[in-house]
Design a protein around this motif. Sequence first.
Motif, mmCIF file in Angstrom:
data_model
loop_
_atom_site.group_PDB
_atom_site.id
_atom_site.type_symbol
_atom_site.label_atom_id
_atom_site.label_comp_id
_atom_site.label_asym_id
_atom_site.label_seq_id
_atom_site.Cartn_x
_atom_site.Cartn_y
_atom_site.Cartn_z
ATOM 1 N N ARG A 19 51.252 10.680 36.902
ATOM 2 C CA ARG A 19 50.489 12.041 36.705
ATOM 3 C C ARG A 19 49.103 12.088 37.118
ATOM 4 N NH1 ARG A 19 48.347 14.004 30.878
ATOM 5 N NH2 ARG A 19 48.773 16.193 31.227
ATOM 6 N N LEU A 20 48.868 12.651 38.066
ATOM 7 C CA LEU A 20 47.438 12.862 38.515
ATOM 8 C C LEU A 20 46.584 13.723 37.892
ATOM 9 C CD1 LEU A 20 48.068 12.879 42.648
ATOM 10 C CD2 LEU A 20 47.760 10.877 40.858
ATOM 11 N N SER A 21 45.361 13.618 37.358
ATOM 12 C CA SER A 21 44.483 14.503 36.824
ATOM 13 C C SER A 21 43.370 14.621 38.092
ATOM 14 C CB SER A 21 43.846 13.601 35.476
ATOM 15 O OG SER A 21 45.109 13.466 34.792
ATOM 16 N N CYS A 22 42.743 16.029 37.649
ATOM 17 C CA CYS A 22 41.275 16.158 38.407
ATOM 18 C C CYS A 22 40.432 16.970 37.458
ATOM 19 C CB CYS A 22 41.827 17.084 39.817
ATOM 20 S SG CYS A 22 40.341 17.688 40.436
ATOM 21 N N THR A 23 39.432 16.322 37.201
ATOM 22 C CA THR A 23 38.566 16.589 36.139
ATOM 23 C C THR A 23 37.499 17.247 36.926
ATOM 24 O OG1 THR A 23 39.129 15.311 34.401
ATOM 25 C CG2 THR A 23 37.099 16.290 34.255
ATOM 26 N N THR A 28 33.011 27.228 37.165
ATOM 27 C CA THR A 28 33.628 27.983 36.237
ATOM 28 C C THR A 28 34.968 27.900 36.287
ATOM 29 O OG1 THR A 28 31.793 29.649 36.061
ATOM 30 C CG2 THR A 28 33.851 30.169 35.088
ATOM 31 N N PHE A 29 35.741 26.860 35.800
ATOM 32 C CA PHE A 29 36.929 26.210 36.192
ATOM 33 C C PHE A 29 37.990 27.434 35.791
ATOM 34 C CE2 PHE A 29 40.284 23.286 36.778
ATOM 35 C CZ PHE A 29 41.163 23.418 35.864
ATOM 36 N N ARG A 30 37.862 27.907 35.064
ATOM 37 C CA ARG A 30 39.108 29.135 34.709
ATOM 38 C C ARG A 30 39.324 30.098 35.599
ATOM 39 N NH1 ARG A 30 36.689 33.628 32.855
ATOM 40 N NH2 ARG A 30 34.401 33.196 31.889
ATOM 41 N N ILE A 69 52.730 21.220 38.512
ATOM 42 C CA ILE A 69 51.185 21.466 38.554
ATOM 43 C C ILE A 69 50.864 22.178 37.154
ATOM 44 C CG2 ILE A 69 51.084 23.672 40.014
ATOM 45 C CD1 ILE A 69 48.385 22.523 40.823
ATOM 46 N N SER A 70 49.789 21.631 36.723
ATOM 47 C CA SER A 70 49.479 22.401 35.384
ATOM 48 C C SER A 70 47.960 22.599 35.102
ATOM 49 C CB SER A 70 50.179 21.850 34.057
ATOM 50 O OG SER A 70 49.799 20.390 34.148
ATOM 51 N N ARG A 71 47.397 23.339 34.146
ATOM 52 C CA ARG A 71 45.893 23.097 34.078
ATOM 53 C C ARG A 71 45.740 23.649 32.675
ATOM 54 N NH1 ARG A 71 43.465 27.632 37.660
ATOM 55 N NH2 ARG A 71 41.790 27.016 36.881
ATOM 56 N N ASP A 72 44.461 22.911 32.365
ATOM 57 C CA ASP A 72 43.950 23.019 30.981
ATOM 58 C C ASP A 72 42.521 23.409 31.224
ATOM 59 O OD1 ASP A 72 43.175 22.741 28.333
ATOM 60 O OD2 ASP A 72 43.780 20.879 28.051
ATOM 61 N N ASN A 73 42.363 24.707 30.865
ATOM 62 C CA ASN A 73 41.038 25.293 31.091
ATOM 63 C C ASN A 73 39.953 24.867 30.071
ATOM 64 O OD1 ASN A 73 41.878 26.684 33.252
ATOM 65 N ND2 ASN A 73 42.419 28.481 32.296
ATOM 66 N N ALA A 74 40.424 24.344 28.976
ATOM 67 C CA ALA A 74 39.651 23.942 27.801
ATOM 68 C C ALA A 74 39.001 22.490 28.457
ATOM 69 C CB ALA A 74 40.257 23.714 26.692
ATOM 70 N N LYS A 75 39.706 21.745 29.191
ATOM 71 C CA LYS A 75 39.050 20.516 29.552
ATOM 72 C C LYS A 75 38.666 20.376 31.089
ATOM 73 C CE LYS A 75 42.200 17.821 26.485
ATOM 74 N NZ LYS A 75 43.408 17.003 26.416
ATOM 75 N N ASN A 76 38.722 21.875 31.678
ATOM 76 C CA ASN A 76 38.496 21.921 33.068
ATOM 77 C C ASN A 76 39.050 20.721 34.118
ATOM 78 O OD1 ASN A 76 36.456 23.754 32.290
ATOM 79 N ND2 ASN A 76 34.945 22.075 31.956
#
Length: 115
Positions: A19-23, A28-30, A69-76
């Motif tokens: 699992r890759l992450s990109c922070t 304004t990520f969202r 692929i997924s995204r978490d806007n709260a965590k950017n």
Amino acid sequence: QVQLVESGGGLVQPGGSLRLSCTTSGITFRIYAMNWYRQAPGKQREFVAGIGDGGTSKYGDSTKGRFTISRDNAKNTVYLQMDSLEPEDTAVYYCNGQLNKLTYWGQGTQVTVSS
């Protein structure tokens, strides 16, 4: 200052998962479309997966059905769950953020699939 920082790469056996992450920071990520690309030695950079600001996702032909692929806007943060990995998936994986003509890249994280 805009930063996209990938993590989660490494060495995995064929058939395994990563699992890759990109922070991100500085954007304004969202409202950005976020993408993953990869580049293997001697090959052109290849689209892996993308997710729009509304959550709609798309995949490259070589990864469809195996990667998510997924995204978490709260965590950017944007994620890439990679299952059923194959040696052909070995590459440097790059995170990309896109908004109209603006585009930003991370430094990449190495994924090696080998027994």
